[in-house]
Structures are given as structure tokens and as C-alpha cells.
Enzyme design. Structure first.
Site, PDB file in Angstrom:
ATOM      1  CB  THR A   1     105.703  23.432  42.717  1.00  0.00           C
ATOM      2  OG1 THR A   1     105.406  24.671  42.088  1.00  0.00           O
ATOM      3  CG2 THR A   1     105.067  22.316  41.918  1.00  0.00           C
TER       4      THR A   1
ATOM      5  CB  VAL B   1      98.233  28.709  33.573  1.00  0.00           C
ATOM      6  CG1 VAL B   1      98.480  27.205  33.609  1.00  0.00           C
ATOM      7  CG2 VAL B   1      96.739  29.011  33.570  1.00  0.00           C
TER       8      VAL B   1
ATOM      9  CB  THR C   1     109.445  23.046  42.157  1.00  0.00           C
ATOM     10  OG1 THR C   1     109.252  24.187  43.011  1.00  0.00           O
ATOM     11  CG2 THR C   1     110.779  22.404  42.518  1.00  0.00           C
ATOM     12  N   GLY C   2     109.731  25.889  40.537  1.00  0.00           N
ATOM     13  CA  GLY C   2     110.570  27.081  40.380  1.00  0.00           C
ATOM     14  C   GLY C   2     109.828  28.170  39.651  1.00  0.00           C
TER      15      GLY C   2
END
Lengths: 421, 421
Positions: A289, A318, A340-341
Site C-alpha cells: 500500500t 475492499v 499498510t498491512g
């Protein structure tokens, strides 16, 4: 609190006039951490600037007085911090410490800051070629420079984070825009979100297939749709209405991502977790991301996040990026966060808003709050990282993976780019 | 704290054996509020039950000791609460009060509770026919009974909230499932979410067009997809894979909703806000949502929310309902929340998680936290309401509109259904 006070002393301060004079030699100390050696165009730029204190230019006496006053405040605040810690340890009442350094009266600070990430995951130095590492670093530096220029000329944190994220979206190395990973159906589906900490307005888009720069559509949704979140064909129709270029899915094809999908599928077929891990070189294949958080000269915070999601995700999945409060959040009274992750875990832990809530309701520092929330994600079983900034310019970049592509502008105006722990 | 302690005294307590004996005549006092006169099948049911305290059945002495102990705790807690309030007023430190009544050791409480909403908005008594009101009430009562039966027989709060929401989805009076409103394109697009407070697992769906019961697809996403959130055709393909019936868009056609779309469009054309308001009889036309929150006999919380969104919304618009932390959230350590109203504002205020955060980090009661967050929404410019329940069975149903379709099972097992303020 104690460390915040010390940081205050260590910060570089500069009076607005004359531009070449500066306080605080000690500020250099914070710059020593990880200098990447890339100095932006403005060599004399200092991150923290005091204005209106000495409109006519400071004398040596002014400077001494200023240093003494700062020391005094630091001691007072350090004591208050120690007391707060003691209170926390002795009773159930949580002490929300007030009176942070920048809350001092008559200290109007013209500051700005920018932090980026390009995804967290199992990034192992041994599996990274020097050339590849240079490419990642160069991408992050380009994005930093783009955002930095906007902030430096007095632009908004919204503009800076959007622009920085666009650079990463256009770079095939990162899992967003051009470099988006493939779904299990071999398509590319992208999510993004942007939030303005001043007004709490936000825009989010999900499951886009034909938008080159999802972050800019998120911004358009924020500004023109009357809605906060839009997805799929409806979002793309809205984009078309407003003159945003739609691109063919072919635009998002990259050999590397396609191979990653094939590897993940092969690993899934073998149905052994271990084999799966062996197939995947970096978690960039699985989940990457990009994101940016910033504080501008007006003290306004903003956060932008954009992603292609996870390789082999089901079409229609999503992630946390477009979920306001999970992957993206900004609030001038606390912080701006981009995560992010493992998106699923980040949604369940409402990561970004939780960082803000811990600061606002528990009085935690940005660093404490960010680490605390990431620990909760780990406890649920999730891995990843986040970047955060508060209105004082404090930053946090915790992650619980072996690496996170990340960068920030340090207090001396130097660009810092890092990958590993 | 003080009022919480008093509530503890006022609650009806019942030992598990023998079933006909009960403590706490004072518990009846709480039932007086708004009895709707509908008594469920089990007349002797009491909301709060103590078990394991007196396995062989209590003697008069046991009962007296129990009363004395409760009084003692109440006094201690009232004092602690007063002290906490005093601390809050005298210093910046926020007191997080611990030791709530139900944290008392050896008080294993077998309790359950259920709250529903069917949307908040400008619901005016003068514009409601008696017949229409009866239909709304009957729908809410059916949903309450459905969830109640599940909880009563020891079923989970997840099952109860899902089942209750399904009843409202099947009822054309409510803006979810069958009664979903129309988008500006004349389509119906639905969002839903469910969350398990015990494990923090969650499922959310957005922009569905062919799913009769979106809440059940949200649950399936939670349990079988490996993801938390899915939208559009991807979500529907996943549903088909798992044998969920897809229905034609015609299923969602209701004359009333179609007329509402025409009214809103006409009002928009006239471009006068006043005319717009005159056209719309109730805000159900504009935004309605259904939701349920519950605590089951195992003390587990859950929240379920389902909506057709807002009349005349752009296709692809996603509201707060499927945004975990905004319209839907559940966490055993705090509360379960389902929201209804101007979804955009509820996303920006991350309503549901904020209620939880204020309880966890600031030590607010459920009621205080719920009202405080709704006040923030109002400050941003949004209207609506929310329902919330904590693991002690305390409930909150604040709204800042003229009405909210709502219902709950009161501490005596009576069903309470209300519409207006």
C-alpha cells in the site's frame, strides 16, 4: 512528556528574519539518525521556524533569553510528565497531560512535515538486489520531493499527500495505481482514501478498475460528490463525468505482479503455508500500500492512502485503505495516519482512528499511540505498519514486519528513506 | 458511576433455582418507562439473572446478605464515582473509573439484551396515519421477537442481531432489503455489516443489487471469504458461490420508494431546499437504515446494520453502515453500536468506534459516550441516531432528529417500541 520537552530543546528553531540566522545547534542531533544524503534544493531550510517573536531580527540577548525560556519550559514540562507517569502508575485514573511544548503562548510555529510509506512486509535484505533497492529508494525520494515542494511553498497537506501518493501510484514498484497487484480473477482493483484533518472531510474509493490515480478520484469524491465513499462502476462513472481519464485494465499489467499472482495461486494449490511462504519473495506480492501523511505551514494535517489490495484477493474485496478510521484518518486535534498491512486486521482494529483516540482520550504521545495500536493488530494476528504525524511535526513509523518502505523529511530538511528494520 | 451503582440496586436479580423466586422488587421501577404492553411468551422472564451464587436455592438469610452486599458495593462505587467526578473537575487529568458494578467478583450474571432501530429522521406524528404507525410498530415487534427468542434460548448475539435485521430487511416499510430506496439511476444498492464483539471479526458488504438479505451476506463474508469487506459484483459472485439466492432488481421495487425518488428529484430540480423539505414527508425517504445490537447470555456483544442508503444517492455511493467503526462496531470490552442517519457525517466522525473509545479510554458510561459522539456528528452538521448496548445490558438510543423507529426488550422482558421523541 519528558521526551517531548527534550525534543523541543533539540528542535531547530529559526527566526523569520534574517533568514540565515538560526537557533539551536542541538537540532543537528536529531538529524544524525539516518541521513540518506539527499539534500533538497533549499540547503538553508530548517524544519521548525519561529516567527513573530523578533520581528526586527534577534539580538544575541534575545537569543540567550529564548534559550533560557525554552530550558525553563522543558524543565516544567519534564516535571509535569514525570508526575503524570507517577499518577498513571499509582492509580486507576489516567492522566491526560496538557501543556505540550507547542501549546506555549506566543510561540507561533510555522512548521511542516511529511512522511510516506510504500508498503510493509517481509522485505529481506538478502533477497533484494542493489539495483532494485535503488529503484525503490528513488521512487520514495521522488514522492518525498514532490510533497516537500508543495509544503515548502506553503501548499496544503492535502495537496502534498495527494501529489506524493500520485508519484507512488505511477511507479510500478509499489502496489497502487500502475503497480497494483492482481485479484484471483486476474483483474486489478484499487482502493484509496484521503482525509482533511482541519474539517474532517474525507473521500474514499473502492474497487476501481480503470482509474490511473485512485487518490485523485478519492479527492474528487470528497470535494464534488456530496458523498464520502464511492465504489466500482458508480465511482468510475462519477470520474468520467468530471473529466478524469479512464484507462484500460492493460495499463495495470506488470510482469512482476502477474508472476506474483501465479506464485500465490501455485502456493495455494499446494495448500501448505510453508510452501506458500517459500513462493513469495516479499510481502509486497501479498499486500503493499502507499500512503502519505503531512502537516502543512498552517498546522493542518492530512492523510492519503492508495492500494491495489492483496494479490489473489477475491474480486470485490475492499481493504482498510478506503475505510476512514481504519487505513486512513486525519484530525488536526490529534494526528494523521496511513496504514499498510493485512487490511482485514486493520479494519477490525479500526487502526487509524484508534491512534487518534488514544492521543485524544488517553493523552498518549503519537509514538506511544501508534505502537500501542500496532500491538493490538499483532495480537489479533495481523502484520503491517503505519505512518503518523501530529500537528507538532512529531512522527511515528512503527511496523511489525521485517521491513517497510518509508521516508520522511527530517528536521533539517534532509530526506530520509529506509526499507529495513 | 453513581447512577450506575444505583442502577445495579434497581435491577431485577433472580437466582437460577428455584426459577420462580426473585430478588429486587425495585427492578420494576425501571420497567415503568415506556411499556408498550406487549409481553413475550415467557411472562416470568427477568432480564438479569444471578446463577451459581446459591446453587441449592437461597434462604431468607442469603437474600438479606445479598441485599446488604449490593448496598455496600453501591455505596463504595458511588463514592468512587463522586471522587472521579471531583477529580475531573479539579484538574486536567481524566479519571477513568474502574470497578463498575458488574465487575464485582463472584457475580456471574446470565443476562441478555436486544435493541433495534429502523432509521432516524424527520418523523412527524401529524403526518403519520394510525394504520401506518401500526405497521411500523408491528415490524419492529416482529424483529424484536425474532431476536429475543434466539437470545432467550441461549443463542448468540450474532445470530440474534442477524435474524432481527433480516426481519426488517424483509419488511417494505424499512429502508433495507425489500424496502431499499432508489439511487439517482433508479437502481437499488444496499450496504450491510455485522461484527462480533468477542473476536472482533467482522463482515461488510457494499453496493449490492441482487441480494435479498444483505446482512446474511455480510455474515458469510465474515465467516467464509477470508476478507472483511466486499462490494458490488464481486460480493454477489461470492454469494452465488455459496448458494445465496440472487434476486432481480424488481424485487426491491416499492411504489412508495419510487415516489420518494421522484419527489426528491423534483425538489432538486426546483433547487430550493425549502421545497425539497416540503416534498419529503419523512426522512425515511432520504435516509433510513435498520440495525440491531445485542448482548447474549455468554456476555458476547454483536452489532448488525443494513441499509438501502439514501434516496437519489449516486450509484456507487457507500454509506456508514458497512464501514466498520462508523455505522457498525462491536467489542466485548465496551459496547455494540449500530448507527443511522447522514452516513457521510457518521463516517467522518467514526461514530461507532468513537463511542467505544470514549468508554474504554475516558471511562464514560454507554449513555454519555453515545450522546457525546452524536453531539460531535451534529457539530459537523449531521443528523441521525444510534443504538448501543454494553455487556452489562445498559442501553442507549440517542437521536437528534424528530424521531427514530426503535425498540428494545426492557429489564422485565417487555417489548418497548417507540417512534417519536
Amino acid at each position: 512528556m519528558g521526551s517531548a520537552a527534550l525534543m523541543c530543546l533539540m528542535r531547530g528553531h529559526r527566526v523569520a528574519h534574517p533568514p540565515s540566522q538560526s537557533f539551536g545547534e542541538a537540532s543537528r542531533a536529531t538529524a544524525a539518525a539516518h541521513p540518506a544524503g539527499i539534500t533538497p534544493e533549499a540547503f538553508d531550510f530548517q524544519f521548525w521556524m519561529l516567527r513573530s517573536e523578533f520581528p526586527g531580527g534577534p539580538t544575541q540577548r534575545d537569543m540567550n533569553l529564548f534559550r533560557i525560556r525554552n530550558c525553563f519550559f522543558a524543565i516544567v514540562l519534564f516535571s509535569a510528565g514525570a508526575l503524570a507517569v507517577a499518577q498513571e502508575q499509582t492509580g486507576p485514573a489516567k492522566a491526560v497531560s496538557k501543556g505540550k511544548p507547542d501549546d506555549q503562548p506566543n510561540m507561533e510555529i510555522e512548521k511542516f512535515g511529511l512522511v510516506l510509506h510504500g508498503g510493509a512486509g517481509t522485505i529481506e535484505r538478502s533477497k533484494m538486489t542493489p539495483e532494485r533497492e535503488r529503484e525503490y529508494r528513488a521512487g520514495l525520494e521522488r514522492a518525498l520531493m514532490t510533497g516537500y515542494k508543495i509544503l515548502k511553498r506553503g501548499g496544503s497537506s492535502l495537496d502534498a499527500t495527494e501529489a506524493a501518493v500520485r508519484v507512488l501510484e505511477d511507479d510500478p514498484h509499489f502496489n497502487a495505481g500502475k503497480g497494483a497487484v492482481f485479484t484471483s480473477a486476474g483483474t486489478n482493483e484499487m482502493d484509496a482514501a484521503i482525509m482533511d484533518g482541519k474539517t474532517l472531510v474525507a473521500g474514499a474509493v473502492a474497487s476501481l478498475r480503470h482509474i490511473k490515480n485512485p487518490i485523485s478520484l478519492a479527492r474528487l469524491v470528497m470535494e464534488k460528490s456530496g458523498h464520502v465513499m464511492m465504489d466500482g462502476e458508480g465511482a468510475e462513472a462519477f470520474a468520467r463525468e468530471h473529466g478524469i481519464e479512464l484507462v484500460d485494465q492493460k495499463y495495470f499489467y506488470t510482469q512482476e505482479r502477474w508472476e506474483a499472482l501465479e506464485k500465490v495461486k501455485a502456493a495455494e494449490k499446494s495448500r501448505t503455508g510453508a510452501a506458500g511462504k517459500a513462493f513469495i519473495i516479499t510481502d509486497q506480492d501479498r499486500h503493499g500500500t502507499v500512503g502519505a501523511v503531512a502537516v502543512d505551514r498552517n498546522g493542518n494535517l492530512a492523510a492519503s492512502t492508495s492500494t491495489g489490495g492483496t494479490t489473489n484477493k477475491r474480486p470485490g474485496r475492499v481493504g482498510d485503505s478506503p475505510v476512514i478510521g481504519a487505513g486512513t484518518y486525519a484530525n488536526n486535534s490529534t494526528c494523521a495516519v496511513s496504514a499498510t498491512g493485512d487490511g482485514e486486521y486493520f479494519i477490525r482494529a479500526t487502526v487509524a482512528h484508534d491512534v487518534s483516540a488514544l492521543m485524544e482520550y488517553r493523552g498518549m504521545s503519537l509514538k506511544e499511540a501508534a505502537q500501542s495500536v500496532l500491538d493490538k493488530v499483532a495480537k489479533l494476528g495481523g502484520s503491517g505498519g503505519l505512518i503518523a504525524i501530529d500537528r507538532h511535526g512529531n512522527i511515528a513509523l512503527p511496523f511489525n514486519t521485517s521491513g517497510m518502505y518509508r521516508g520522511y523529511v527530517d528536521p533539517n530538511g534532509k530526506f530520509v528513506v529506509e526499507i529495513y528494520k
